[in-house]
Design an enzyme around this catalytic site. Sequence first.
Site, PDB file in Angstrom:
ATOM      1  N   CYS A  67       2.831-135.650  10.947  1.00  7.89           N
ATOM      2  CA  CYS A  67       3.513-134.572  11.654  1.00  7.89           C
ATOM      3  C   CYS A  67       3.100-133.285  10.951  1.00  7.89           C
ATOM      4  CB  CYS A  67       5.021-134.794  11.548  1.00  7.89           C
ATOM      5  SG  CYS A  67       6.007-133.423  12.154  1.00  7.89           S
TER       6      CYS A  67
ATOM      7  N   GLU B  89       5.317-134.449  25.708  1.00  7.59           N
ATOM      8  CA  GLU B  89       6.372-135.471  25.728  1.00  7.59           C
ATOM      9  C   GLU B  89       6.701-135.882  27.171  1.00  7.59           C
ATOM     10  OE1 GLU B  89       8.487-136.986  23.185  1.00  7.59           O
ATOM     11  OE2 GLU B  89       6.952-136.354  21.777  1.00  7.59           O
TER      12      GLU B  89
ATOM     13  N   ASP C  69       6.377-139.573  12.164  1.00 10.23           N
ATOM     14  CA  ASP C  69       6.262-138.323  12.927  1.00 10.23           C
ATOM     15  C   ASP C  69       7.626-138.097  13.576  1.00 10.23           C
ATOM     16  OD1 ASP C  69       5.192-136.082  14.301  1.00 10.23           O
ATOM     17  OD2 ASP C  69       4.885-137.288  16.087  1.00 10.23           O
ATOM     18  N   SER C  70       7.808-136.911  14.121  1.00 14.10           N
ATOM     19  CA  SER C  70       9.064-136.632  14.803  1.00 14.10           C
ATOM     20  C   SER C  70       9.136-137.345  16.155  1.00 14.10           C
ATOM     21  CB  SER C  70       9.200-135.124  15.009  1.00 14.10           C
ATOM     22  OG  SER C  70       8.044-134.639  15.658  1.00 14.10           O
TER      23      SER C  70
ATOM     24  N   TYR D  40      10.900-131.186  15.490  1.00 16.78           N
ATOM     25  CA  TYR D  40      11.026-130.651  14.137  1.00 16.78           C
ATOM     26  C   TYR D  40      10.501-129.205  14.109  1.00 16.78           C
ATOM     27  CZ  TYR D  40      11.713-135.310  11.943  1.00 16.78           C
ATOM     28  OH  TYR D  40      12.192-136.535  11.549  1.00 16.78           O
ATOM     29  N   GLY D  41       9.568-128.949  15.022  1.00 21.00           N
ATOM     30  CA  GLY D  41       8.781-127.706  14.961  1.00 21.00           C
ATOM     31  C   GLY D  41       9.536-126.409  15.181  1.00 21.00           C
TER      32      GLY D  41
ATOM     33  N   CYS E 116      -1.002-129.693  15.524  1.00 21.58           N
ATOM     34  CA  CYS E 116       0.231-130.388  15.910  1.00 21.58           C
ATOM     35  C   CYS E 116      -0.227-131.741  16.422  1.00 21.58           C
ATOM     36  CB  CYS E 116       0.946-129.617  17.016  1.00 21.58           C
ATOM     37  SG  CYS E 116       2.327-130.528  17.726  1.00 21.58           S
TER      38      CYS E 116
ATOM     39  N   HIS F 265       0.711-133.599  18.610  1.00 22.31           N
ATOM     40  CA  HIS F 265       0.716-133.787  20.061  1.00 22.31           C
ATOM     41  C   HIS F 265      -0.535-133.208  20.743  1.00 22.31           C
ATOM     42  CE1 HIS F 265       4.862-134.756  19.327  1.00 22.31           C
ATOM     43  NE2 HIS F 265       5.127-134.923  20.597  1.00 22.31           N
TER      44      HIS F 265
HETATM   45  N1  DGL Z   1       5.121-133.671  15.319  1.00 20.55           N
HETATM   46  C1  DGL Z   1       5.256-132.249  15.377  1.00 20.55           C
HETATM   47  C2  DGL Z   1       4.041-131.596  14.722  1.00 20.55           C
HETATM   48  O1  DGL Z   1       3.008-132.209  14.567  1.00 20.55           O
HETATM   49  C3  DGL Z   1       5.390-131.741  16.787  1.00 20.55           C
HETATM   50  C4  DGL Z   1       6.667-132.144  17.467  1.00 20.55           C
HETATM   51  C5  DGL Z   1       7.883-131.493  16.868  1.00 20.55           C
HETATM   52  O2  DGL Z   1       8.076-130.269  16.994  1.00 20.55           O
HETATM   53  O3  DGL Z   1       8.634-132.220  16.251  1.00 20.55           O
HETATM   54  O4  DGL Z   1       4.127-130.456  14.348  1.00 20.55           O
END
Ligand code: DGL
Length: 280
Positions: free
Chosen positions: A72, A151, A9-10, A41-42, A183, A185
Amino acid sequence: MNKPIGIFDSGLGGLTVVKELKKQLPNEQLIYFGDTARIPYGTKSKELIQQFAMEDARFLMQFNIKLLIVACNTASSLAIDTLREHFSLPIVGVVRPGAHAATVQTKNNKIGIIGTPSTINSDAYADEIKLRMDTADVYSQACPLLVPLVEEGWLDGDITRLTLEEYLNTLIKRDVDTLILGCTHYPLLKKSIEKITQGRMNLIDSGLETAKTVKEILIKENLLNLDNQEFKDQYFVSDNPLKFQKIGSMFLGEELTNVKRIDFEKFLMENKKLLKNIQI
Ligand code: DGL
């Protein structure tokens, strides 16, 4: 089969998938990579997300993994086909299992999706839903402020509540009965979302659905680890591990002791040749 499962994941959001995997597949060894140096990443372009996903996957391949989980939503939405073109092991993303669960659970065919701007703009969830249920009304909402709140560990409180109200308002008005937390998160915000939607929406946790899919694939492909050996999961991050350790431990409900920072730049330099052959 006595090989680990790789997950990336990011950041720490993919731990929502880990939590479910640990419940459903306690015998499996997990190797996790959180690209905390390059999160988010989003908000990034498709090309960059594909490049990052390939690099993250390449990192995990060193551990001789038997299955790769793209934990992710952003990378699953935009890079899963690229990954499947380049690696021959089973690859499970979070989008398909989440979309499937939503079509099974909705009663009024009104499905909402919340996610990062890149996930929402890709239409990956909407496409997967329409494939399964072409009568579904799909409402998508990008929620760029939610990842930073999670976060930061702000899972409730006034700022989080007001932000969620702003994002969910339209979906509530549209009478959505099933909401995909698109997402990794967002499951951490489940309680706050339930309060705002007054329990009127089924909340689809893609992490939970993904763990179910992984289990099905391991059984079908004869890849389950049948040894009763105790494995220690390993966590790698590309930046300071302290925040990951702190919020991750809180979230998993257990002390995350095995978190190592790796020099990802160095890894990428050393593997330049391998990654250069990849056409994105
Ligand atoms: N892990 C990303 C997702 O599930 C969220 C965090 C990011 O933007 O990197 O989309």
